[in-house]
Motif scaffolding. Structure first.
Motif, PDB file in Angstrom:
ATOM      1  N   SER A 203       0.832  -1.214   0.000  1.00  0.00           N
ATOM      2  CA  SER A 203       0.000   0.000   0.000  1.00  0.00           C
ATOM      3  C   SER A 203       0.860   1.256   0.000  1.00  0.00           C
ATOM      4  O   SER A 203       0.570   2.230  -0.707  1.00  0.00           O
ATOM      5  CB  SER A 203      -0.921  -0.011   1.228  1.00  0.00           C
ATOM      6  OG  SER A 203      -1.745   1.118   1.256  1.00  0.00           O
TER       7      SER A 203
ATOM      8  N   SER B 183      -0.462   0.632 -12.202  1.00  0.00           N
ATOM      9  CA  SER B 183      -1.539  -0.289 -12.575  1.00  0.00           C
ATOM     10  C   SER B 183      -1.205  -1.715 -12.160  1.00  0.00           C
ATOM     11  O   SER B 183      -2.054  -2.450 -11.638  1.00  0.00           O
ATOM     12  CB  SER B 183      -1.782  -0.214 -14.085  1.00  0.00           C
ATOM     13  OG  SER B 183      -2.741  -1.168 -14.479  1.00  0.00           O
TER      14      SER B 183
ATOM     15  N   LYS C 206      -1.360  -1.984  -8.286  1.00  0.00           N
ATOM     16  CA  LYS C 206      -2.756  -1.979  -7.851  1.00  0.00           C
ATOM     17  C   LYS C 206      -3.419  -3.318  -8.172  1.00  0.00           C
ATOM     18  O   LYS C 206      -4.268  -3.809  -7.418  1.00  0.00           O
ATOM     19  CB  LYS C 206      -3.509  -0.824  -8.517  1.00  0.00           C
ATOM     20  CG  LYS C 206      -3.120   0.538  -7.948  1.00  0.00           C
ATOM     21  CD  LYS C 206      -3.606   1.682  -8.816  1.00  0.00           C
ATOM     22  CE  LYS C 206      -5.097   1.853  -8.754  1.00  0.00           C
ATOM     23  NZ  LYS C 206      -5.523   3.060  -9.512  1.00  0.00           N
ATOM     24  N   GLY C 207      -3.025  -3.920  -9.297  1.00  0.00           N
ATOM     25  CA  GLY C 207      -3.542  -5.239  -9.646  1.00  0.00           C
ATOM     26  C   GLY C 207      -3.121  -6.281  -8.625  1.00  0.00           C
ATOM     27  O   GLY C 207      -3.909  -7.162  -8.246  1.00  0.00           O
TER      28      GLY C 207
ATOM     29  N   TYR D 136      -2.386  -5.637  -5.479  1.00  0.00           N
ATOM     30  CA  TYR D 136      -3.129  -5.332  -4.252  1.00  0.00           C
ATOM     31  C   TYR D 136      -4.549  -5.909  -4.325  1.00  0.00           C
ATOM     32  O   TYR D 136      -5.047  -6.508  -3.361  1.00  0.00           O
ATOM     33  CB  TYR D 136      -3.187  -3.822  -4.040  1.00  0.00           C
ATOM     34  CG  TYR D 136      -3.809  -3.405  -2.723  1.00  0.00           C
ATOM     35  CD1 TYR D 136      -3.046  -3.342  -1.556  1.00  0.00           C
ATOM     36  CD2 TYR D 136      -5.162  -3.082  -2.648  1.00  0.00           C
ATOM     37  CE1 TYR D 136      -3.616  -2.974  -0.350  1.00  0.00           C
ATOM     38  CE2 TYR D 136      -5.740  -2.706  -1.444  1.00  0.00           C
ATOM     39  CZ  TYR D 136      -4.957  -2.659  -0.293  1.00  0.00           C
ATOM     40  OH  TYR D 136      -5.526  -2.294   0.913  1.00  0.00           O
ATOM     41  N   THR D 137      -5.185  -5.737  -5.465  1.00  0.00           N
ATOM     42  CA  THR D 137      -6.546  -6.247  -5.642  1.00  0.00           C
ATOM     43  C   THR D 137      -6.582  -7.773  -5.569  1.00  0.00           C
ATOM     44  O   THR D 137      -7.514  -8.357  -4.993  1.00  0.00           O
ATOM     45  CB  THR D 137      -7.113  -5.790  -7.003  1.00  0.00           C
ATOM     46  OG1 THR D 137      -7.119  -4.355  -7.051  1.00  0.00           O
ATOM     47  CG2 THR D 137      -8.528  -6.298  -7.217  1.00  0.00           C
ATOM     48  N   ALA D 138      -5.571  -8.413  -6.139  1.00  0.00           N
ATOM     49  CA  ALA D 138      -5.540  -9.880  -6.184  1.00  0.00           C
ATOM     50  C   ALA D 138      -5.167 -10.500  -4.842  1.00  0.00           C
ATOM     51  O   ALA D 138      -5.379 -11.699  -4.632  1.00  0.00           O
ATOM     52  CB  ALA D 138      -4.554 -10.342  -7.257  1.00  0.00           C
TER      53      ALA D 138
ATOM     54  N   LYS E 135      -6.480 -10.004   1.655  1.00  0.00           N
ATOM     55  CA  LYS E 135      -5.984  -9.128   2.722  1.00  0.00           C
ATOM     56  C   LYS E 135      -5.953  -9.820   4.072  1.00  0.00           C
ATOM     57  O   LYS E 135      -5.073  -9.546   4.903  1.00  0.00           O
ATOM     58  CB  LYS E 135      -6.853  -7.864   2.818  1.00  0.00           C
ATOM     59  CG  LYS E 135      -7.105  -7.146   1.496  1.00  0.00           C
ATOM     60  CD  LYS E 135      -5.830  -6.737   0.801  1.00  0.00           C
ATOM     61  CE  LYS E 135      -6.120  -5.911  -0.448  1.00  0.00           C
ATOM     62  NZ  LYS E 135      -6.880  -6.633  -1.481  1.00  0.00           N
TER      63      LYS E 135
ATOM     64  N   ASP F 252      -4.696 -14.207 -13.285  1.00  0.00           N
ATOM     65  CA  ASP F 252      -5.488 -13.974 -12.052  1.00  0.00           C
ATOM     66  C   ASP F 252      -4.708 -14.272 -10.762  1.00  0.00           C
ATOM     67  O   ASP F 252      -5.134 -15.062  -9.951  1.00  0.00           O
ATOM     68  CB  ASP F 252      -6.764 -14.821 -12.038  1.00  0.00           C
ATOM     69  CG  ASP F 252      -7.638 -14.618 -13.248  1.00  0.00           C
ATOM     70  OD1 ASP F 252      -7.635 -13.496 -13.810  1.00  0.00           O
ATOM     71  OD2 ASP F 252      -8.315 -15.561 -13.616  1.00  0.00           O
ATOM     72  N   TYR F 253      -3.648 -13.760 -10.484  1.00  0.00           N
ATOM     73  CA  TYR F 253      -2.832 -12.638 -10.916  1.00  0.00           C
ATOM     74  C   TYR F 253      -1.647 -13.141 -11.759  1.00  0.00           C
ATOM     75  O   TYR F 253      -1.175 -14.254 -11.532  1.00  0.00           O
ATOM     76  CB  TYR F 253      -2.350 -11.904  -9.643  1.00  0.00           C
ATOM     77  CG  TYR F 253      -1.379 -10.781  -9.835  1.00  0.00           C
ATOM     78  CD1 TYR F 253      -1.795  -9.553 -10.325  1.00  0.00           C
ATOM     79  CD2 TYR F 253      -0.041 -10.954  -9.546  1.00  0.00           C
ATOM     80  CE1 TYR F 253      -0.909  -8.509 -10.488  1.00  0.00           C
ATOM     81  CE2 TYR F 253       0.849  -9.917  -9.709  1.00  0.00           C
ATOM     82  CZ  TYR F 253       0.412  -8.686 -10.184  1.00  0.00           C
ATOM     83  OH  TYR F 253       1.288  -7.660 -10.342  1.00  0.00           O
TER      84      TYR F 253
END
Length: 420
Positions: free
Chosen positions: A51, A135, A138-139, A141-143, A146, A168-169
């Protein structure tokens, strides 16, 4: 690990709508368990650190954007990722005109921008690089899960050459900065086992080449030796810049690069690129003969085949369309070299899995595993025994690097890339 060439008399089977040998059929069956294991295992991600990285990259990107807006007196909404917008900015503010493609679109990629050697175009290029990096991060982080602090991916065999890819990822496409947030299990260390000059060793072995084999036998740097012989200069006087030329020519040999592609990379004329390729190839007649034989065999059979019997059908190998035919010819050679490399990596994955290693992921020619901190040296020895096989009498060398963080496995000696 010992590898056996597929006997021509060995039966062939259909696997995923493509005809493969029994050896490949068995390999893919064994790979199912390896893929499931890697997918379930995943990799540890320091979410807080990731982050913070995202915030830092976003800040750097915004600073460059603000600088461009101020220096170029830009007003309103300008898309710095749009080739059209960039072309208008450069034309109106600097009198610089971008080239257009055959379809009439402006060419504003990194190479086109850096060719101008202008502070503004360099800033625009930096901005776009940071945009892509942001990008990708962030990808990631999304994958990332948490709660568990883990990122996983799906391994696919969609590539005709047999290479294993991730989605994916996409862990194989993770940038260097992204590796700084991925760490080994508590009390453990990563080992990245990577094949050295993998595809060049494979083409040398399959063609029974003498030149490269002699370089390796004498412990010489093959890229420096190639440039030394091409230019007629002493080996020890070859500069780092000249070595990069040798490396570029060497990898172009594996990937079927032609004069036009080399000319673009070197920013030179096609004529000069042709002279360089001709000089380079003059030392490796066996490899050139092997490539031609591979193309001729593909033309007569309609398919190319790896050393172990993985087939790739090439209907355009006899196409009257020269562009389509040339592409298939390159694919025939690539299948023989890169496809064989993919098979060997898969054999290694299966053998490491059966030996009880925790495999985290694979990256083209390398495999990332996790081992207990007290077993690093023993594990490296075991890994090399498993992976360093011989192909047509030529040993395939593996180098191993270690670290608590994935990025440490790429750091130069004496430098830790991500202290915890």
């Amino acid at each position: 690990m010992s590898l056996k060439y597929r006997d021509e008399r060995e039966p062939i089977y259909t696997c995923d709508r493509v005809v493969h040998s029994e050896t490949i059929q068995a390999l893919e069956k064994d790979m199912q368990g390896v893929k499931i294991s890697m997918q379930n295992r995943g990799l540890n991600v320091d979410v807080n650190k990731l982050s913070a990285l995202i915030d830092g990259v976003r800040l750097d990107k915004d600073k460059i954007r603000d600088s461009l807006y101020e220096n170029l007196h830009l007003k309103g909404k300008v898309n710095l990722n749009s080739a059209r917008d960039i072309a208008l900015i450069l034309s109106s503010q600097l009198g610089v005109k971008l080239r257009k493609s055959r379809t009439g679109r402006y060419i504003a990629n990194r190479r086109a921008l850096t060719d101008f050697n202008n502070p503004v175009t360099q800033e625009i290029s930096q901005y776009r690089n940071l945009e892509r990096l942001l990008s990708t991060l962030k990808g990631l982080y999304t994958a990332t899960d948490k709660k568990q602090g883990k990122v996983s991916c799906i391994y696919t065999d969609d590539c005709p050459s047999g290479r294993l890819y991730t989605r994916d990822y996409n862990l194989q496409g993770i940038p260097e900065l992204g590796r700084t947030v991925i760490y080994a299990d508590e009390g453990c260390t990563f080992i990245l086992a990577d094949y050295d000059s993998f595809e060049l060793r494979i083409i040398s072995a399959l063609s029974h080449d003498k030149y490269f084999k002699d370089c390796w036998a004498k412990g010489l740097d093959m890229h420096k030796k190639a440039v030394s012989d091409m230019k007629g200069i002493p080996y020890e006087l070859v500069t780092d810049k000249e070595r990069k030329l040798g490396k570029m020519l060497g990898f172009g040999l594996s990937y079927g690069q032609e004069a036009a592609g080399l000319a673009r990379n070197l920013r030179t004329s096609i004529h000069q690129a042709e002279k360089l390729i001709k000089a380079y190839k003059s030392n490796i007649p066996e490899i050139e003969a092997f490539k031609q034989e591979t193309i001729e065999k593909a033309r007569s059979t309609g398919f190319a085949e790896t050393y172990f019997g993985r087939r790739r059908f090439l209907p355009d190998i006899i196409s009257p369309n020269i562009v389509a035919r040339k592409k298939s010819e390159r694919q025939a050679v690539n299948t023989r070299i890169q496809g064989t490399a993919a098979d060997i990596v898969k054999f290694s994955l299966v053998a490491l899995h059966k030996a009880g290693f925790k495999i985290d992921t694979m990256l083209h020619d390398g495999i990332l595993v996790t081992v207990p901190e007290g077993e690093v040296e023993d594990s490296i020895e075991r890994i090399k025994v498993i992976m360093e096989t011989e192909l047509e009498g030529l040993k395939l060398i593996v180098s191993c690097k270690t670290g608590k963080w994935w990025s440490d496995c790429y750091a130069k000696p004496g430098r830790e890339s991500s202290p915890k």
